[in-house]
Design a protein around this motif. Sequence first.
Motif, PDB file in Angstrom:
ATOM      1  N   CYS A  19      31.849  32.960  32.666  1.00  0.00           N
ATOM      2  CA  CYS A  19      31.250  33.841  32.669  1.00  0.00           C
ATOM      3  C   CYS A  19      30.738  34.926  30.829  1.00  0.00           C
ATOM      4  O   CYS A  19      32.085  34.980  30.519  1.00  0.00           O
ATOM      5  N   PRO A  20      29.673  34.565  30.334  1.00  0.00           N
ATOM      6  CA  PRO A  20      30.250  34.955  29.016  1.00  0.00           C
ATOM      7  C   PRO A  20      30.005  36.224  28.655  1.00  0.00           C
ATOM      8  O   PRO A  20      30.150  36.715  28.046  1.00  0.00           O
ATOM      9  N   ASP A  21      30.064  37.657  29.671  1.00  0.00           N
ATOM     10  CA  ASP A  21      29.518  38.459  29.546  1.00  0.00           C
ATOM     11  C   ASP A  21      30.878  39.445  29.844  1.00  0.00           C
ATOM     12  O   ASP A  21      31.196  40.891  30.494  1.00  0.00           O
ATOM     13  N   SER A  22      32.325  38.474  30.755  1.00  0.00           N
ATOM     14  CA  SER A  22      33.066  39.241  31.238  1.00  0.00           C
ATOM     15  C   SER A  22      33.005  40.388  32.112  1.00  0.00           C
ATOM     16  O   SER A  22      34.063  41.265  31.382  1.00  0.00           O
ATOM     17  N   CYS A  23      32.218  39.687  32.610  1.00  0.00           N
ATOM     18  CA  CYS A  23      32.223  41.077  33.261  1.00  0.00           C
ATOM     19  C   CYS A  23      33.030  41.398  34.736  1.00  0.00           C
ATOM     20  O   CYS A  23      32.988  41.495  36.274  1.00  0.00           O
ATOM     21  N   PHE A  24      34.047  39.538  34.902  1.00  0.00           N
ATOM     22  CA  PHE A  24      34.570  39.520  36.617  1.00  0.00           C
ATOM     23  C   PHE A  24      35.916  40.764  36.111  1.00  0.00           C
ATOM     24  O   PHE A  24      36.499  40.498  34.850  1.00  0.00           O
ATOM     25  N   GLU A  25      36.007  41.504  37.185  1.00  0.00           N
ATOM     26  CA  GLU A  25      37.637  42.084  37.465  1.00  0.00           C
ATOM     27  C   GLU A  25      38.308  41.334  37.477  1.00  0.00           C
ATOM     28  O   GLU A  25      38.513  40.993  39.408  1.00  0.00           O
ATOM     29  N   VAL A  26      39.452  40.777  37.597  1.00  0.00           N
ATOM     30  CA  VAL A  26      40.281  40.564  37.941  1.00  0.00           C
ATOM     31  C   VAL A  26      42.043  41.458  37.991  1.00  0.00           C
ATOM     32  O   VAL A  26      42.552  42.279  37.314  1.00  0.00           O
ATOM     33  N   GLU A  27      43.022  41.136  38.884  1.00  0.00           N
ATOM     34  CA  GLU A  27      44.259  41.646  39.573  1.00  0.00           C
ATOM     35  C   GLU A  27      45.344  40.717  38.884  1.00  0.00           C
ATOM     36  O   GLU A  27      44.917  39.245  39.382  1.00  0.00           O
ATOM     37  N   GLU A  28      46.579  41.394  38.493  1.00  0.00           N
ATOM     38  CA  GLU A  28      47.099  39.928  38.857  1.00  0.00           C
ATOM     39  C   GLU A  28      48.145  39.631  39.845  1.00  0.00           C
ATOM     40  O   GLU A  28      48.323  41.111  40.456  1.00  0.00           O
ATOM     41  N   VAL A  29      47.896  38.646  41.043  1.00  0.00           N
ATOM     42  CA  VAL A  29      48.507  39.029  41.852  1.00  0.00           C
ATOM     43  C   VAL A  29      49.603  37.625  41.693  1.00  0.00           C
ATOM     44  O   VAL A  29      49.787  36.753  41.238  1.00  0.00           O
ATOM     45  N   VAL A  30      51.018  37.550  42.379  1.00  0.00           N
ATOM     46  CA  VAL A  30      51.939  36.844  42.944  1.00  0.00           C
ATOM     47  C   VAL A  30      52.061  36.050  44.182  1.00  0.00           C
ATOM     48  O   VAL A  30      51.929  37.155  45.117  1.00  0.00           O
ATOM     49  N   ASN A  31      50.861  34.817  44.053  1.00  0.00           N
ATOM     50  CA  ASN A  31      51.535  33.964  45.502  1.00  0.00           C
ATOM     51  C   ASN A  31      52.585  33.335  45.706  1.00  0.00           C
ATOM     52  O   ASN A  31      53.749  33.973  45.311  1.00  0.00           O
ATOM     53  N   LEU A  37      28.267  45.225  32.654  1.00  0.00           N
ATOM     54  CA  LEU A  37      28.200  44.635  32.294  1.00  0.00           C
ATOM     55  C   LEU A  37      26.966  43.493  32.234  1.00  0.00           C
ATOM     56  O   LEU A  37      27.355  42.578  31.110  1.00  0.00           O
ATOM     57  N   CYS A  38      27.269  43.124  33.788  1.00  0.00           N
ATOM     58  CA  CYS A  38      26.298  42.012  33.230  1.00  0.00           C
ATOM     59  C   CYS A  38      25.127  41.533  33.646  1.00  0.00           C
ATOM     60  O   CYS A  38      24.137  42.526  33.749  1.00  0.00           O
ATOM     61  N   LYS A  39      24.604  40.633  33.022  1.00  0.00           N
ATOM     62  CA  LYS A  39      23.253  40.539  32.442  1.00  0.00           C
ATOM     63  C   LYS A  39      22.234  39.931  33.352  1.00  0.00           C
ATOM     64  O   LYS A  39      20.912  39.193  33.345  1.00  0.00           O
ATOM     65  N   GLY A  40      22.869  39.026  34.473  1.00  0.00           N
ATOM     66  CA  GLY A  40      22.429  38.435  35.399  1.00  0.00           C
ATOM     67  C   GLY A  40      21.770  36.627  34.906  1.00  0.00           C
ATOM     68  O   GLY A  40      20.868  36.730  35.530  1.00  0.00           O
ATOM     69  N   CYS A  41      22.502  36.230  34.631  1.00  0.00           N
ATOM     70  CA  CYS A  41      22.847  35.348  33.479  1.00  0.00           C
ATOM     71  C   CYS A  41      22.735  33.496  34.776  1.00  0.00           C
ATOM     72  O   CYS A  41      21.748  33.261  35.013  1.00  0.00           O
ATOM     73  N   GLY A  42      23.434  34.169  36.188  1.00  0.00           N
ATOM     74  CA  GLY A  42      23.117  33.299  37.040  1.00  0.00           C
ATOM     75  C   GLY A  42      24.578  32.319  36.874  1.00  0.00           C
ATOM     76  O   GLY A  42      24.387  30.739  37.886  1.00  0.00           O
ATOM     77  N   VAL A  43      25.489  31.806  35.999  1.00  0.00           N
ATOM     78  CA  VAL A  43      26.069  30.880  35.287  1.00  0.00           C
ATOM     79  C   VAL A  43      26.890  30.841  36.489  1.00  0.00           C
ATOM     80  O   VAL A  43      27.648  29.545  37.273  1.00  0.00           O
ATOM     81  N   CYS A  44      28.033  31.689  37.161  1.00  0.00           N
ATOM     82  CA  CYS A  44      28.866  32.003  38.085  1.00  0.00           C
ATOM     83  C   CYS A  44      28.467  31.529  38.885  1.00  0.00           C
ATOM     84  O   CYS A  44      29.368  30.771  39.701  1.00  0.00           O
ATOM     85  N   VAL A  45      27.457  31.551  40.522  1.00  0.00           N
ATOM     86  CA  VAL A  45      26.877  30.994  41.090  1.00  0.00           C
ATOM     87  C   VAL A  45      26.850  29.793  40.376  1.00  0.00           C
ATOM     88  O   VAL A  45      27.295  28.831  41.341  1.00  0.00           O
ATOM     89  N   GLU A  46      26.120  29.316  39.368  1.00  0.00           N
ATOM     90  CA  GLU A  46      26.205  27.543  39.087  1.00  0.00           C
ATOM     91  C   GLU A  46      27.605  27.041  39.131  1.00  0.00           C
ATOM     92  O   GLU A  46      27.567  25.867  40.005  1.00  0.00           O
ATOM     93  N   VAL A  47      28.583  27.527  38.781  1.00  0.00           N
ATOM     94  CA  VAL A  47      30.274  26.941  38.446  1.00  0.00           C
ATOM     95  C   VAL A  47      30.846  27.279  40.281  1.00  0.00           C
ATOM     96  O   VAL A  47      31.629  26.529  39.591  1.00  0.00           O
ATOM     97  N   CYS A  48      29.981  28.160  40.835  1.00  0.00           N
ATOM     98  CA  CYS A  48      31.304  28.497  41.857  1.00  0.00           C
ATOM     99  C   CYS A  48      31.485  27.103  42.708  1.00  0.00           C
ATOM    100  O   CYS A  48      30.269  26.400  43.031  1.00  0.00           O
TER     101      CYS A  48
END
Lengths: 136, 317
Positions: free
Chosen positions: A66-78, A94-105
Amino acid sequence: MATPKEMMTTWDSIQFGAVLPSFEDPKNKVRSKFNSFNYKVADWRVEKPVFNRNLCIDCDFCWVFCPDSCFEVEEVVNKRGKKQAKIVGINYDLCKGCGVCVEVCPTPIKSLLMFSEFVDNDDALKQWPKKEDKKD
Amino acid sequence: MKNITTLKEFACTPDRFNGGHRLCPGCAHGMIVREVINATDDDVVVSTATGCLEVCTAIYPYTSWDVSWLHIGFENAAAGISGAEAMYKALSRKNKSFNPDKNVKFVAFGGDGGTYDIGFQSLSGATERGHDFLYVCLDNEGYMNTGGQRSSATPIGAHTTTSPRGRVSYGEKNRKKDLTMIMAAHGCPYVATATPGSKHWKDMAQKAAKALSTVGPTFINALSPCTTEWKFKPEDTVEISDLAVETCMFPLYEIEDGHKLTINYKPKNKLPVEEYLSKQGRFSHLFKPENRWVIEEIQKEVDRYWEYLLRREEAGV
């Protein structure tokens, strides 16, 4: 949100050593009003990505690309006792709707899909494509 | 050196480059900058040459940087960061540094205009003086901030506003300057190329971590696909970077101590360059029958260079 014009300071009132402090409280990581984290670029967007928590495998590809660092992450222990990042949601300011995240999923049915800006997130989750049964 | 093994672990790093900057949607600059400055846990001082990154991340009164950031001119990002590094060294020698128990890393970012052309003399000088810093070139193959003029990083055949396509012209006529090899010839302890491709996030993060932990001037040349001037859809950024590596237009390698070359990724079946060129609007005129010979020339040049890299790796020089 204060308008940029209201936030501007004149040269005589600028803090010594730093023109724009990005933290109000650096120890507790409280971001100041000058940090672009508090700016909204949501109006650039025509389509928005919608995140489906049930299909996500936490590969974190969307986070890293994500070029805009808009994914919120939470630290968990697996299960193995290692720390790992869990995707919690998308910061729509912060999301500009570029769609890169959908392509790499990488999941077979993508856990991120683009929807029109006017579709409600809950409605979007209901429209999610279902897994097709294999017809041999 | 920060140990980067899995993405799940790497993603726990708190972001030090924030969103809300005004780079184009799908711009690869954001991906590269985040990976590079997240690749270390130490404090970072950044200086940025004028270019897309500098202009878009520091629009007054906003800043996107959670690290110390230095505004500098077009031509002297490397000179600015070497000055900051020299000051830090001098102050810590006198026990006057701000937080003595912490390491500080120095990183300079420049676009290809600010590295290949305008900032080259200051980069060359800083490398020669042997300051301890990392220079990252965000190579988008032209002056994209000012409307897409050609730079010495523009590849043959590309359409830019100062090398336009037309009835007579087929676009840029000069070949791309091989800056990575030039920097290696300076005797840098570590020089590498990187792309934000889908298979290569680890490659880039590890290279950044290695470069930051190396003492002495280090250089990373990162290909940064530009959605606006290369003319492709914003969501294809990662795919284009992948294709650049798969077609060997932008091979991934690293050079240690100025001579020891290692190729980090060898594509299993090398794709023809058409795959890469056809995805981008700036090369669309090359697919006309009268310009077909340019593609053949590009293919020949790419093959020659790949052969050169393979033989150099084998020889170990």
